[in-house]
Structures are given as C-alpha cells and as structure tokens.
Design an enzyme around this catalytic site. Structure first.
Site, mmCIF file in Angstrom:
data_model
loop_
_atom_site.group_PDB
_atom_site.id
_atom_site.type_symbol
_atom_site.label_atom_id
_atom_site.label_comp_id
_atom_site.label_asym_id
_atom_site.label_seq_id
_atom_site.Cartn_x
_atom_site.Cartn_y
_atom_site.Cartn_z
ATOM 1 N N ASP A 39 -25.935 -0.049 -3.160
ATOM 2 C CA ASP A 39 -27.293 0.496 -3.161
ATOM 3 C C ASP A 39 -27.291 1.991 -2.845
ATOM 4 O O ASP A 39 -28.108 2.746 -3.390
ATOM 5 C CB ASP A 39 -28.177 -0.240 -2.145
ATOM 6 C CG ASP A 39 -28.525 -1.666 -2.579
ATOM 7 O OD1 ASP A 39 -28.341 -1.990 -3.771
ATOM 8 O OD2 ASP A 39 -28.977 -2.455 -1.723
ATOM 9 N N HIS B 269 -8.339 1.695 -6.178
ATOM 10 C CA HIS B 269 -7.619 0.721 -5.343
ATOM 11 C C HIS B 269 -6.133 0.972 -5.502
ATOM 12 O O HIS B 269 -5.642 1.114 -6.634
ATOM 13 C CB HIS B 269 -7.949 -0.711 -5.748
ATOM 14 C CG HIS B 269 -9.404 -1.012 -5.574
ATOM 15 N ND1 HIS B 269 -9.969 -1.181 -4.333
ATOM 16 C CD2 HIS B 269 -10.414 -1.070 -6.471
ATOM 17 C CE1 HIS B 269 -11.265 -1.365 -4.479
ATOM 18 N NE2 HIS B 269 -11.569 -1.297 -5.772
ATOM 19 N N TYR C 271 0.789 -1.237 0.000
ATOM 20 C CA TYR C 271 0.000 0.000 0.000
ATOM 21 C C TYR C 271 0.821 1.287 0.000
ATOM 22 O O TYR C 271 0.249 2.381 0.066
ATOM 23 C CB TYR C 271 -0.956 -0.009 1.211
ATOM 24 C CG TYR C 271 -1.951 -1.152 1.173
ATOM 25 C CD1 TYR C 271 -2.854 -1.272 0.121
ATOM 26 C CD2 TYR C 271 -1.978 -2.114 2.173
ATOM 27 C CE1 TYR C 271 -3.764 -2.319 0.070
ATOM 28 C CE2 TYR C 271 -2.891 -3.167 2.137
ATOM 29 C CZ TYR C 271 -3.773 -3.267 1.079
ATOM 30 O OH TYR C 271 -4.676 -4.297 1.027
ATOM 31 N N ASN D 223 -12.158 4.836 -2.215
ATOM 32 C CA ASN D 223 -11.507 3.543 -2.040
ATOM 33 C C ASN D 223 -12.318 2.836 -0.953
ATOM 34 O O ASN D 223 -12.202 3.157 0.220
ATOM 35 C CB ASN D 223 -10.048 3.692 -1.612
ATOM 36 C CG ASN D 223 -9.368 2.331 -1.509
ATOM 37 O OD1 ASN D 223 -10.024 1.300 -1.453
ATOM 38 N ND2 ASN D 223 -8.044 2.340 -1.485
HETATM 39 O O1 CA2 Z 1 -5.827 -1.863 -2.907
HETATM 40 C C1 CA2 Z 1 -6.699 -1.255 -2.272
HETATM 41 O O2 CA2 Z 1 -6.711 -0.026 -2.184
HETATM 42 C C2 CA2 Z 1 -7.755 -2.034 -1.480
HETATM 43 O O3 CA2 Z 1 -9.002 -1.352 -1.632
HETATM 44 C C3 CA2 Z 1 -7.313 -2.050 -0.041
HETATM 45 C C4 CA2 Z 1 -8.194 -2.908 0.866
HETATM 46 C C5 CA2 Z 1 -8.380 -4.299 0.269
HETATM 47 O O4 CA2 Z 1 -9.306 -5.056 1.060
HETATM 48 C C6 CA2 Z 1 -8.879 -4.247 -1.159
HETATM 49 O O5 CA2 Z 1 -8.981 -5.559 -1.652
HETATM 50 C C7 CA2 Z 1 -7.930 -3.444 -2.027
HETATM 51 C C8 CA2 Z 1 -7.574 -3.059 2.254
HETATM 52 C C9 CA2 Z 1 -7.233 -1.785 2.929
HETATM 53 C C10 CA2 Z 1 -6.319 -2.074 4.085
HETATM 54 O O6 CA2 Z 1 -5.448 -0.984 4.247
HETATM 55 C C11 CA2 Z 1 -4.326 -1.160 4.990
HETATM 56 C C12 CA2 Z 1 -3.390 -0.169 4.890
HETATM 57 C C13 CA2 Z 1 -2.219 -0.277 5.586
HETATM 58 C C14 CA2 Z 1 -1.981 -1.364 6.392
HETATM 59 C C15 CA2 Z 1 -2.933 -2.360 6.490
HETATM 60 C C16 CA2 Z 1 -4.116 -2.265 5.792
#
Ligand code: CA2
Length: 145
Positions: free
Chosen positions: A89, A102, A24, A76
């Site tokens: 919805d 994402h 991320y 996001n």
């Molecule tokens: O890639 C993305 O931006 C996601 O939306 C992030 C979500 C994930 O469930 C999607 O499949 C893809 C997860 C967000 C979690 O964010 C974190 C950030 C830093 C550390 C841990 C989790």
C-alpha cells in the site's frame, strides 16, 4: 537536477555475511551499500540507504522518499515480501517506481516464498542472482527516465 535513488533492505538483512552464506553469500550489508554508493556516485547520481527490521519504519522511509524527490527505489523487502499488504500500500500511495530484489531464488525455495505482495506493482524483479542483483537493479534505476 541530480537523480536520487533509495536502496531499502528489510528485516534480517542486517545479518548478511554473518550467517547462511550458502543461501545469501558472504557480502555484508555494509559491503553492498558501499558498492552501491560507488556505483551511483560514478553515474553522477545520489543514493540513500536504509535497512530496518520494522515494517513501519520501512513504510515511513517510503513516504519520506516522495517529499525528497527520490526517482526510484531498489528494495529487498526480506520476509515482508510474502506478508505485507501495508508495504504494498505504501508503494501504491507514493507512486515511486521500484525494483524488487531477492538474493536467493525464492521460486526454488518453500512454497510460502513464491508469492510476493509487491511484485505486481514493481517495475521488475530480480531474484536468484546473489548480491549482484542489487548492482543490476541499481544499473536499471540509474538508466530509467
Ligand atoms: O532472497 C532474499 O533476498 C530474501 O528476500 C531474503 C529473506 C527471505 O525471507 C525472502 O524469502 C528472500 C530473508 C532475509 C534474511 O537474511 C539473512 C541474511 C543472513 C543470515 C540470515 C538471514
């Protein structure tokens, strides 16, 4: 009239910059929101930012956006992307155009991340371009009539 945009982030995105930098990136959510504020202000528009770990709070924010005259939403949805009929919805109800962002390329990841309940309603989706994806989505939203 000043154009108003809304940047929404769903569950766990408050942790950005603290864990999983390989997936991320290293920017915090505050960094992303500050950059977005500057980008939108430079275009003479207005931005509200909201993050929640709660599905209902995100839905309430989307409902309120209609009364506020928000022209477009960049979201996001985090993990709710793959689970939430209710969030879908809400977008169907308010009819506000939105871009789904994402940070990671969800299609290179687990199969359960390949389906989004929101994408079919989105104007477009950006995934896998890191946190720059927010900037591209906001640029699009600023230009969209
Ligand atoms: O890639 C993305 O931006 C996601 O939306 C992030 C979500 C994930 O469930 C999607 O499949 C893809 C997860 C967000 C979690 O964010 C974190 C950030 C830093 C550390 C841990 C989790």
């Amino acid at each position: 009239m000043v154009k108003k945009l809304l940047l929404l982030n769903g569950p766990n995105l408050n942790l950005l910059g603290t864990r999983e930098p390989a997936v991320y990136g290293s920017s915090s959510l505050a960094d992303i929101e500050q950059a977005a504020q500057a980008q939108v202000a430079a275009a003479g528009a207005e931005l509200s930012c909201f993050q929640s770990n709660h599905e209902g709070a995100l839905i309430d924010r989307i409902h309120a956006a209609r009364a506020e005259g928000i022209a477009a939403i960049v979201i996001n949805p985090g993990g709710l992307t793959h689970t939430s009929v209710a969030l879908r919805d809400a977008f169907a109800a308010v009819q506000i155009p939105f871009v789904e962002v994402h940070i990671s390329n969800v299609h290179q990841r687990e199969a359960f991340r390949h389906h989004s309940f929101l994408s079919a309603l989105a104007v477009g989706t950006i995934c896998g371009l890191g946190t720059d994806g927010y900037r591209y989505a906001i640029d699009f939203a600023l230009k969209k009539r």
